[in-house]
Design an enzyme around this catalytic site. Structure first.
Site, PDB file in Angstrom:
ATOM      1  N   ASP A 191       5.647   4.771   5.128  1.00  0.00           N
ATOM      2  CA  ASP A 191       6.608   3.833   5.729  1.00  0.00           C
ATOM      3  C   ASP A 191       6.830   2.580   4.878  1.00  0.00           C
ATOM      4  O   ASP A 191       7.694   1.754   5.192  1.00  0.00           O
ATOM      5  CB  ASP A 191       6.210   3.459   7.171  1.00  0.00           C
ATOM      6  CG  ASP A 191       4.817   2.871   7.287  1.00  0.00           C
ATOM      7  OD1 ASP A 191       3.902   3.343   6.581  1.00  0.00           O
ATOM      8  OD2 ASP A 191       4.623   1.944   8.091  1.00  0.00           O
ATOM      9  N   HIS A 192       6.064   2.455   3.765  1.00  0.00           N
ATOM     10  CA  HIS A 192       6.230   1.289   2.883  1.00  0.00           C
ATOM     11  C   HIS A 192       6.763   1.653   1.498  1.00  0.00           C
ATOM     12  O   HIS A 192       7.079   0.762   0.709  1.00  0.00           O
ATOM     13  CB  HIS A 192       4.899   0.540   2.748  1.00  0.00           C
ATOM     14  CG  HIS A 192       4.410   0.002   4.057  1.00  0.00           C
ATOM     15  ND1 HIS A 192       4.451  -1.334   4.376  1.00  0.00           N
ATOM     16  CD2 HIS A 192       3.915   0.640   5.144  1.00  0.00           C
ATOM     17  CE1 HIS A 192       3.988  -1.496   5.608  1.00  0.00           C
ATOM     18  NE2 HIS A 192       3.650  -0.314   6.099  1.00  0.00           N
ATOM     19  N   HIS A 252      -7.270  -2.257   6.049  1.00  0.00           N
ATOM     20  CA  HIS A 252      -6.379  -1.246   6.611  1.00  0.00           C
ATOM     21  C   HIS A 252      -7.063   0.113   6.384  1.00  0.00           C
ATOM     22  O   HIS A 252      -8.150   0.165   5.793  1.00  0.00           O
ATOM     23  CB  HIS A 252      -5.019  -1.349   5.905  1.00  0.00           C
ATOM     24  CG  HIS A 252      -3.930  -0.520   6.505  1.00  0.00           C
ATOM     25  ND1 HIS A 252      -3.756  -0.396   7.862  1.00  0.00           N
ATOM     26  CD2 HIS A 252      -2.943   0.240   5.932  1.00  0.00           C
ATOM     27  CE1 HIS A 252      -2.715   0.405   8.075  1.00  0.00           C
ATOM     28  NE2 HIS A 252      -2.216   0.802   6.932  1.00  0.00           N
ATOM     29  N   HIS A 278       1.192   3.916   2.096  1.00  0.00           N
ATOM     30  CA  HIS A 278       1.627   4.681   3.263  1.00  0.00           C
ATOM     31  C   HIS A 278       3.145   4.870   3.181  1.00  0.00           C
ATOM     32  O   HIS A 278       3.864   3.967   2.745  1.00  0.00           O
ATOM     33  CB  HIS A 278       1.245   3.972   4.569  1.00  0.00           C
ATOM     34  CG  HIS A 278      -0.153   4.279   5.014  1.00  0.00           C
ATOM     35  ND1 HIS A 278      -0.930   3.397   5.735  1.00  0.00           N
ATOM     36  CD2 HIS A 278      -0.915   5.398   4.842  1.00  0.00           C
ATOM     37  CE1 HIS A 278      -2.105   3.952   5.985  1.00  0.00           C
ATOM     38  NE2 HIS A 278      -2.124   5.167   5.459  1.00  0.00           N
ATOM     39  N   HIS A 332       6.472  -5.184  11.591  1.00  0.00           N
ATOM     40  CA  HIS A 332       5.787  -3.878  11.686  1.00  0.00           C
ATOM     41  C   HIS A 332       5.513  -3.542  13.155  1.00  0.00           C
ATOM     42  O   HIS A 332       4.383  -3.309  13.575  1.00  0.00           O
ATOM     43  CB  HIS A 332       4.488  -3.914  10.862  1.00  0.00           C
ATOM     44  CG  HIS A 332       3.982  -2.566  10.448  1.00  0.00           C
ATOM     45  ND1 HIS A 332       3.079  -1.846  11.214  1.00  0.00           N
ATOM     46  CD2 HIS A 332       4.239  -1.800   9.364  1.00  0.00           C
ATOM     47  CE1 HIS A 332       2.810  -0.719  10.590  1.00  0.00           C
ATOM     48  NE2 HIS A 332       3.500  -0.653   9.474  1.00  0.00           N
ATOM     49  N   ASP A 375       0.047  -4.090   5.857  1.00  0.00           N
ATOM     50  CA  ASP A 375      -0.639  -3.537   7.039  1.00  0.00           C
ATOM     51  C   ASP A 375      -2.107  -3.951   7.022  1.00  0.00           C
ATOM     52  O   ASP A 375      -2.794  -3.747   6.022  1.00  0.00           O
ATOM     53  CB  ASP A 375      -0.557  -2.005   7.029  1.00  0.00           C
ATOM     54  CG  ASP A 375       0.816  -1.498   7.427  1.00  0.00           C
ATOM     55  OD1 ASP A 375       1.724  -2.329   7.614  1.00  0.00           O
ATOM     56  OD2 ASP A 375       0.964  -0.270   7.569  1.00  0.00           O
ATOM     57  N   HIS A 413       0.855  -1.196   0.000  1.00  0.00           N
ATOM     58  CA  HIS A 413       0.000   0.000   0.000  1.00  0.00           C
ATOM     59  C   HIS A 413       0.884   1.236   0.000  1.00  0.00           C
ATOM     60  O   HIS A 413       2.107   1.127   0.062  1.00  0.00           O
ATOM     61  CB  HIS A 413      -0.966  -0.030   1.192  1.00  0.00           C
ATOM     62  CG  HIS A 413      -0.324   0.075   2.547  1.00  0.00           C
ATOM     63  ND1 HIS A 413       0.606  -0.829   3.021  1.00  0.00           N
ATOM     64  CD2 HIS A 413      -0.470   1.001   3.543  1.00  0.00           C
ATOM     65  CE1 HIS A 413       0.978  -0.480   4.242  1.00  0.00           C
ATOM     66  NE2 HIS A 413       0.355   0.631   4.579  1.00  0.00           N
TER      67      HIS A 413
HETATM   68 ZN   LIG Z   1       2.968   0.636   7.892  1.00  0.00          ZN
HETATM   69 ZN   LIG Z   2      -0.181   1.472   6.542  1.00  0.00          ZN
END
Ligand SMILES: [Zn+2]
Ligand SMILES: [Zn+2]
Length: 302
Positions: free
Chosen positions: A64-65, A137, A62, A264, A206, A60
């Site tokens: 942080d990915h 998510h 976000h 995570h 996530d 996805h």
């Molecule tokens: Zn994440």
């Molecule tokens: Zn996420």
């Protein structure tokens, strides 16, 4: 088949945990699942060259990915990559990659092939099939499964008894095609053993614990499931679309996997034993991933 955990933190990195990224060495390729900020440096630490990545799969969008992706693309260009790079992810990926290609001053030296996914088969070849599944998510997230294909065992004695001599006919039969020997047709089922299962790895990205993950993870060798929280923060998990260790373990238990690896991890857990113990109470073969952890997945017997 080897899984290398490059980043195991959640939204914020720590001294010991980088943003999400998992490399998989399999079928003569390096595949990357998520590419959080700093992933290329983590790859260097793990002695993996980003130049050798064949495919990147994003769960996805976000930060942080994905925030490691523009830097990684630019480094590949600086180093003169010419091989195309395949990137897979949810709808919106074209726009995202287009933005990354024009981010900063550099010249792209290779083609980026974008694959915007819908649920189901992602890609399939003779050796493996990769599938994705929508999870729950706060934004659209795809879990991925990688399943190895294996041909049934070739039973030489049966072939010889039927008059099939060693040579190209063996390969043909093994790949599922009939051959003609002395006017007789010999079919693969006459010389092949029982169906063999290949290795299966699942990565959740996530997600809250959700029923679709039970079916999707069914009988996998390794389930890599996010576990941002422990049970005392279960309300946070519901509010933010994440899972607790107990929820992840419940999925592992119900889907009959061999091993659960939690990742995570929220920065609040300095000691992750609390997460591990919580998971192990429900599903014993559980552990918490660490950055640079390597997990070998051995071929099934026979
Ligand atoms: Zn994440
Ligand atoms: Zn996420």
């Amino acid at each position: 088949m080897e899984i290398i955990f490059l980043g195991t933190s959640s939204a914020i990195p720590t001294n010991h945990r980088n943003h999400s990224a998992i490399a998989m060495k399999a079928f003569g390729e390096i595949m990357l699942f998520d590419c959080g900020e700093g992933t290329q440096r983590q790859m260097t630490r793990a002695r993996l060259s980003p130049m050798k990545i064949d495919k990147i799969f994003l769960t996805h969008f976000h930060g942080d990915h994905i925030l490691g992706l523009p830097g990684m693309i630019q480094s590949m260009a600086f180093r003169g990559r010419t091989e195309p790079l395949d990137i897979y992810g949810p709808p919106g990926l074209y726009q995202l990659v287009d933005y990354m290609k024009n981010f900063g001053y550099f010249s792209l030296s290779f083609e980026i092939v974008v694959h915007e996914l819908s649920e189901g088969n992602v890609l399939e070849n003779e050796e493996y099939v990769i599938r994705c599944c929508k999870t729950e998510h706060s934004v659209l997230n795809f879990a991925y499964s990688i399943e190895e294909k294996r041909n049934p065992k070739f039973i030489k004695e049966k072939a010889l008894a039927l008059g099939v001599k060693p040579g190209p006919a063996y390969g043909k039969l093994q790949s599922g095609l009939p051959v003609k020997v002395g006017g007789k047709i010999i079919t693969p089922d006459q010389v092949l053993g029982e169906k063999r299962t290949g290795r299966k790895i699942v990565y959740s990205g996530d997600t809250m614990a959700c029923v679709q993950m039970i079916k999707f993870s069914n009988e996998s060798d390794i389930l890599i499931h996010e576990s941002t929280f422990n049970n005392s923060h279960r309300d946070n998990a519901y509010e933010t679309g994440h899972s607790t260790a107990a929820m992840a373990a419940d999925i592992a238990e119900k889907s009959d996997v061999k091993k659960l690896i939690l990742t995570h991890i929220s920065t609040r857990y300095k000691d992750t034993k609390i997460l591990e113990r919580e998971a192990m109470e429900i599903f014993e073969n559980s552990c918490v991933a660490e950055d640079m952890m390597r997990v070998k997945v051995e071929q099934h017997e026979p």
